[in-house]
Design a protein around this motif. Sequence first.
Motif, mmCIF file in Angstrom:
data_model
loop_
_atom_site.group_PDB
_atom_site.id
_atom_site.type_symbol
_atom_site.label_atom_id
_atom_site.label_comp_id
_atom_site.label_asym_id
_atom_site.label_seq_id
_atom_site.Cartn_x
_atom_site.Cartn_y
_atom_site.Cartn_z
ATOM 1 N N ASP A 143 -77.792 10.485 4.271
ATOM 2 C CA ASP A 143 -78.046 11.573 5.222
ATOM 3 C C ASP A 143 -79.105 11.173 6.249
ATOM 4 O O ASP A 143 -79.000 11.507 7.427
ATOM 5 C CB ASP A 143 -78.494 12.833 4.486
ATOM 6 C CG ASP A 143 -77.381 13.423 3.628
ATOM 7 O OD1 ASP A 143 -76.204 13.086 3.856
ATOM 8 O OD2 ASP A 143 -77.705 14.228 2.725
ATOM 9 N N ARG A 182 -70.368 15.849 -1.413
ATOM 10 C CA ARG A 182 -71.272 15.780 -0.264
ATOM 11 C C ARG A 182 -71.179 14.403 0.398
ATOM 12 O O ARG A 182 -71.227 14.277 1.623
ATOM 13 C CB ARG A 182 -72.711 16.039 -0.725
ATOM 14 C CG ARG A 182 -72.988 17.474 -1.171
ATOM 15 C CD ARG A 182 -73.219 18.372 0.026
ATOM 16 N NE ARG A 182 -74.298 17.888 0.854
ATOM 17 C CZ ARG A 182 -75.588 18.127 0.629
ATOM 18 N NH1 ARG A 182 -75.949 18.865 -0.404
ATOM 19 N NH2 ARG A 182 -76.510 17.666 1.444
ATOM 20 N N TRP A 231 -70.308 23.962 1.856
ATOM 21 C CA TRP A 231 -69.652 22.664 2.026
ATOM 22 C C TRP A 231 -68.136 22.780 1.939
ATOM 23 O O TRP A 231 -67.408 22.022 2.581
ATOM 24 C CB TRP A 231 -70.184 21.666 0.993
ATOM 25 C CG TRP A 231 -71.629 21.385 1.210
ATOM 26 C CD1 TRP A 231 -72.684 21.781 0.438
ATOM 27 C CD2 TRP A 231 -72.202 20.671 2.318
ATOM 28 N NE1 TRP A 231 -73.866 21.361 1.003
ATOM 29 C CE2 TRP A 231 -73.603 20.680 2.144
ATOM 30 C CE3 TRP A 231 -71.662 20.028 3.431
ATOM 31 C CZ2 TRP A 231 -74.467 20.062 3.052
ATOM 32 C CZ3 TRP A 231 -72.520 19.413 4.337
ATOM 33 C CH2 TRP A 231 -73.903 19.439 4.146
#
Length: 243
Positions: A143, A182, A231
């Motif tokens: 990220d 994710r 998500w």
Amino acid sequence: IYTDIVKQFPDTPEASRAQMWIADYLFNQSGNADYVKAEESYQKVRGMRNCPPALKYRASLMAGRAALARRSFRSAREYFRLIANDKACPETIKIEAKFALSDTAILNGAEFEEAINILGSILNPDGKSASLIDLQVHGRIGDCHLQMAAEDPNRYLKAQESYSRVLELSSQMSGDPPVRYRAMIGMAQSLVSIPEEDVRKRNKNLIQALGWVKKVFEGATNVETELESFWVHQSGLMAADLQ
């Protein structure tokens, strides 16, 4: 009731636990949290007699989170660093402190490189025994690279490497951790955003990105998968856009 326990039995372990409940109540008030009072309350826990050692460290961690929530970055950093450098601190709390320290670096001036270094210190040095924490670390590092990629396109590849590591390690573990999904979304985001002038390569990237988000949308609807609804929504919207 908890306040009465603290007043009537101040020298008992129960008093420190009651004070912790009071602090948690102040911290977790939805939309009306008083982080200053919560921090003060957590500090009281640390100074109470016969407070269990693990609870003292937990109170220090939460005091730091309260300081971070009220944007007092210097205070938050101090709390988290003291915990992270304390050899007597339980490892689980120390790891939480390092995660929080990386969050502080990101929120205070977008210091993503510093956050990556902090997160890297959590990883198991031998790299052999993967854990859920390792997955979370690699995901967070991915990220960070993704956030820096707008100014440095090479970071897109670094982000993909980190997300690939999450997918590789998670395939060796039992269960279906949410961090795996994710990472799939992160892979899709990097493929969509990476600059590519060649039309065929660009289309290939978009097709791969679509494949990743469809896996998220389809896999996250499995009853055994606990993925935040945000998500799931994001993967559905992104899949529709890529179609």
